[in-house]
Design an enzyme around this catalytic site. Structure first.
Site, mmCIF file in Angstrom:
data_model
loop_
_atom_site.group_PDB
_atom_site.id
_atom_site.type_symbol
_atom_site.label_atom_id
_atom_site.label_comp_id
_atom_site.label_asym_id
_atom_site.label_seq_id
_atom_site.Cartn_x
_atom_site.Cartn_y
_atom_site.Cartn_z
ATOM 1 N N GLU A 118 0.821 -1.212 0.000
ATOM 2 C CA GLU A 118 0.000 0.000 0.000
ATOM 3 C C GLU A 118 0.854 1.261 0.000
ATOM 4 O O GLU A 118 0.471 2.280 -0.590
ATOM 5 C CB GLU A 118 -0.956 -0.046 1.189
ATOM 6 C CG GLU A 118 -2.002 -1.139 1.002
ATOM 7 C CD GLU A 118 -2.873 -1.370 2.223
ATOM 8 O OE1 GLU A 118 -4.107 -1.273 2.094
ATOM 9 O OE2 GLU A 118 -2.323 -1.667 3.303
ATOM 10 N N GLU B 69 -4.003 -9.297 4.110
ATOM 11 C CA GLU B 69 -4.698 -8.956 5.346
ATOM 12 C C GLU B 69 -5.804 -9.940 5.713
ATOM 13 O O GLU B 69 -6.087 -10.155 6.903
ATOM 14 C CB GLU B 69 -5.264 -7.532 5.254
ATOM 15 C CG GLU B 69 -4.238 -6.431 5.452
ATOM 16 C CD GLU B 69 -3.423 -6.100 4.226
ATOM 17 O OE1 GLU B 69 -2.659 -5.123 4.259
ATOM 18 O OE2 GLU B 69 -3.530 -6.833 3.209
#
Length: 258
Positions: free
Chosen positions: A111, A131
């Site tokens: 990210e 995640e």
């Protein structure tokens, strides 16, 4: 120091330096990156930034994402008011940032890469947003930025499977990575790319970046309006006259950034 900041000419280099923790993001990293971006934004002599990770004893690692030990007790500590996660992924800025990725950039590491303007990656670099394997979602931009960079179905597969092995060469083929290099050469290659950028007028580079970010997903009339406004801004700068004079005199311009 968890974040090192140095300058080479008109380039500011930010290095995540937590090799014992695979360069994972904790509070110190987040605040350190935010402080480094503050320095870059305040320094008229820095026209391009590079964000990279320190080499670890186990080899090159860009960033392993959030520090899960801290997440268990203080997940908000890995964000800052101006930058969000890692002090970076939501940061408003004018200076283009190149991510120089050697080794894995996983979860929040991916990210961070997606929040950069340009990406240089070694052939040993891998990306992933795992995640879901920890009952989390990629909340630092991965779920909407990744499908803007690569085909949506591929991004969906990465998000739902949590795979950790999306290689830099495939990311390059999809256009997520600008330049590939050999292992250990990401920073040097990013510096070469930065040198190409800093040959150009810094105000025009910054304005072009902003126009592209604001207009790419908008109707053409927005692009025309922003482009016209950007051109008018350049007409009023000292560097506008320097660019024309240098062309007439057949020499390289001496940009002032004003």
């Amino acid at each position: 120091m968890t974040i090192e900041y140095t300058k080479q000419g008109n380039v500011g280099i930010i290095t995540i330096n937590r090799p014992d923790a695979r360069n994972a993001v904790n509070s110190d990293v987040a605040s350190g990156i935010e402080d480094a971006i503050d320095q870059i934004e305040a320094d008229d002599e820095v026209w391009v930034g590079i964000l990279t990770g320190a080499r670890t004893e186990k080899g090159y690692i860009f960033c392993a994402g959030a520090d899960l030990k801290q997440m268990a007790t203080d997940p908000g500590g890995m964000t800052t008011a101006k930058g969000g996660f890692a002090g970076f992924v939501q940061r408003e800025r004018t200076t283009p940032i190149i991510a120089a990725v050697d080794g894995p950039a996983l979860a929040g590491g991916t990210e961070i890469v997606l929040a950069a303007d340009l990406v240089v990656a070694s052939r040993t670099a891998v990306f992933g947003i795992p995640e879901v394997k920890r009952n989390l979602v990629a909340g630092a931009g991965g779920l909407f930025r990744l499908p803007r960079k690569i085909p949506r179905n591929i991004a969906m597969e990465l998000a739902l499977t949590g795979r950790l092995d999306f290689p830099a060469e495939r990311a390059y083929d999809f256009g997520m990575v600008n330049r590939l290099c050999d292992e250990g050469q990401a920073l040097d290659t990013a510096l070469e790319l930065a040198a190409e950028i800093t040959e150009n007028a810094p105000l025009a580079v910054a304005e072009s970046r902003q126009i592209m970010l604001k207009s790419t997903d908008e109707p053409d009339e927005v692009g025309w309006k922003l482009s016209g406004e950007g051109m008018m801004k350049m007409f009023g700068t000292e560097d506008f006259g320097e660019g024309l004079t240098a062309f007439a005199e057949k020499r390289k311009p001496n940009w002032k950034g004003r």
